[in-house]
Scaffold this motif. Structure first.
Motif, PDB file in Angstrom:
ATOM      1  N   LEU A 280      10.744 -32.183  40.833  1.00  0.00           N
ATOM      2  CA  LEU A 280       9.909 -31.043  40.432  1.00  0.00           C
ATOM      3  C   LEU A 280       8.445 -31.294  40.775  1.00  0.00           C
ATOM      4  CD1 LEU A 280      11.502 -30.132  36.981  1.00  0.00           C
ATOM      5  CD2 LEU A 280      11.727 -28.896  39.143  1.00  0.00           C
TER       6      LEU A 280
ATOM      7  N   ALA B  47      18.917 -26.746  39.870  1.00  0.00           N
ATOM      8  CA  ALA B  47      17.609 -27.181  40.362  1.00  0.00           C
ATOM      9  C   ALA B  47      17.623 -27.314  41.884  1.00  0.00           C
ATOM     10  CB  ALA B  47      17.223 -28.505  39.716  1.00  0.00           C
TER      11      ALA B  47
ATOM     12  N   GLN C 196      15.278 -35.869  38.804  1.00  0.00           N
ATOM     13  CA  GLN C 196      14.984 -34.436  38.666  1.00  0.00           C
ATOM     14  C   GLN C 196      13.497 -34.198  38.427  1.00  0.00           C
ATOM     15  OE1 GLN C 196      17.899 -31.960  36.300  1.00  0.00           O
ATOM     16  NE2 GLN C 196      18.745 -33.970  35.876  1.00  0.00           N
TER      17      GLN C 196
END
Length: 543
Positions: free
Chosen positions: A200, A231, A196
């Protein structure tokens, strides 16, 4: 974070060396420490184990037994510090006595480090405690570096990856941060935190496809994790894959129907699909769940304003400001409502207030440029936009905005150059496609007109919007009129009039009449600069 497990500690105790009692005066205390550690229940029990192990070492042990006692002592001190730290890291909210707890835990860990300098968990916990407010940043950095070194040497890929993630979270150096997240994924491809985080960072670099791949991998590992799904939904939204984003938002809502995350995400997607009604409905639901959800309040305020409900929009901003008057987003939304009412002085004053505390903030500076343009100060707006583009030459929105401002001061060649630069960055931005096609067809400057390219650009914009936008159909018509094909110009202009509403419809009718007279449309602006001083704003919104 990985901490030493009871299983590991127990196996260490079971394998304690068999010795001759006569040769070890401290052996009796060590045996007691081992027995107690196997059945430890409380902090007091751990403290007793520590006391017995220290006593055994003081009284004397054979070499192998002494080494074992030091390992037992270090592990127990760590275990004691770890249990204490639960009141900081595993309790919501953390204990108000956390500074004192940290002090005691760090004392334990310092002893543990001296007795066994090869226990990585000790250094991991030191790092976590030292990065808390008023901690020792240097000590935290040294501790996490040592933990990473030890875990890499132990060839424990999962624990090593966790340590890399923690180190990445601790640093402000973006290159070092990315390298650690990248190394963590390579060490443990199933580490969802690393996936994750790397995703980003890929997003910030504009590498959307790589970000998508990381988040899809994370979703495969945690199909029921709403944060991961959310996300990925944001990435799909940024990639303009709205249908896929909506499906992911639906999954988030199904998993957590009583949380606002899914509704807020889905509202944003609806807005980008020009569905204000559905966006407002989702935000209404989010605010039923949590009436003080600031992002939902501020987003709904903007949608209500766009939907022609300024009083309702104002009420949401006022509520947001009452909840927290110092949130920049609330002040920014307040400024937008003022601008919508034509109170550009107030809007400019609000943004200038934000810029005093964050003078390099690109979003605030762009908003200031837009308000200056709205207040008929295009040349001052250009000064702001020039600075923004100097700072970031890869932002398509900045080129488009400057192009629009340049048009307003009749600098068509310069505007065209900015629109072309924007299209190189984002070739499917329908706003830029439309504006560039329009100026190429309607400019009073003959040297910049290009009917062929105008028709190509406008056709692409129409295709992307399914021939449903009146102003884009109008642009397509202007291109054909510039070419001299008035029959086709009238066809598309008539369709634009059918779709148009309000004052826009009146403008479209004028264009159609021009084409019926076999006259191409011409347009030039040269806004006279507003030279009135910017005074203090009046405040209609109670804060």
């Amino acid at each position: 974070m990985r901490f030493i497990s009871l299983v590991v500690l127990t196996s260490m105790l079971v394998l304690a060396p068999a010795v001759s009692y006569a040769a070890n005066e401290g052996q009796e205390d060590l045996d007691k420490a081992i027995d107690l550690q196997l059945n430890v229940q409380s902090l007091a029990d751990l403290e007793k184990v520590v006391s017995l192990a220290e006593s055994a070492l003081t009284k004397g042990l054979e070499k192998d037994n002494a080494e074992f006692a030091r390992q037992l002592l270090a592990a127990t001190l760590f275990q004691h510090a770890n249990r204490l730290s639960a009141a900081i890291f595993e309790q919501t909210p953390p204990s108000p006595r956390w500074p004192f707890i940290r002090k005691i835990a760090l004392a334990d860990l310092e002893k543990a480090r001296k007795h066994d300098p090869k226990l990585p968990d000790t250094f991991l916990l030191i790092a976590k405690l030292q990065i808390l407010p008023d901690g020792d940043e240097k000590a935290a950095s040294e501790a996490i570096d040592e933990a990473v070194r030890l875990l890499k040497a132990k060839d424990n890929s999962k624990a090593y990856a966790d340590a890399l993630v923690l180190r990445a979270q601790m640093t402000e150096d973006m290159d070092a941060k990315f390298n650690d997240f990248d190394a963590a994924v390579k060490a443990d491809p199933r580490n969802t935190s690393a996936l994750q985080a790397r995703a980003l960072m890929y997003l910030e670099k504009g590498e959307n496809e790589k970000a998508t791949a990381d988040l899809q991998a994370a979703v495969e590992l945690q199909k029921d994790n709403p944060q991961v799904l959310g996300a990925l939904a944001e990435v799909m939204t940024n990639l303009k894959k709205y249908d896929e984003a909506l499906k992911l938002c639906d999954q988030v809502i199904k998993l957590k129907p009583q949380e606002t995350l899914g509704y807020n995400l889905r509202a944003r997607v609806h807005v980008l699909k020009d569905d204000l009604k559905s966006g407002i409905e989702d935000l209404n639901q989010a605010l039923k769940i949590n009436p003080e959800d600031l992002p939902a309040l501020l987003m709904r305020s903007g949608l209500l304003a766009a939907d022609g409900k300024p009083e309702d929009a104002k009420a949401d901003v006022e509520k947001a400001l009452r909840i927290n008057p110092n949130v920049p987003q609330s002040i920014l939304m307040k400024s937008r409502l003022a601008a919508q009412l034509g109170k550009f002085g107030e809007a400019i004053s609000d943004v200038q207030t934000l810029l005093r505390s964050d003078p390099k903030n690109a979003d605030y500076r762009l908003q200031l440029a837009l308000y200056l343009q709205g207040d008929k100060r295009p040349r001052r707006a250009l000064e702001v936009l020039n600075g923004l583009i100097d700072d970031d030459s890869k932002d398509a929105d900045l080129y488009r905005t400057r192009g629009d401002v340049l048009l307003s001061v009749n600098k068509h060649a310069e505007a065209i150059a900015d629109y072309e630069a924007a299209l190189k960055i984002d070739p499917e931005d329908t706003g830029v496609l439309n504006n560039l096609a329009w100026v190429l067809a309607t400019s009073e400057t003959e040297s910049v007109r290009d009917s062929k390219r105008s028709i190509e650009l406008a056709t692409k914009a129409c295709e992307l919007t399914k021939y449903e936008k009146a102003h884009i159909l109008s642009t397509l018509a202007s291109g054909y009129a510039e070419k001299g094909d008035f029959e086709t110009a009238i066809k598309w202009s008539t369709k634009a009039v059918e779709l148009g509403e309000g004052e826009v419809k009146d403008q479209l009718k004028k264009e159609l009449e021009s084409y019926k007279e076999k006259k191409p449309w011409r347009e030039a602006q040269n806004v006279e600069e507003n030279t009135k001083p910017l005074g203090p704003a009046s405040n209609d919104l109670e804060t």
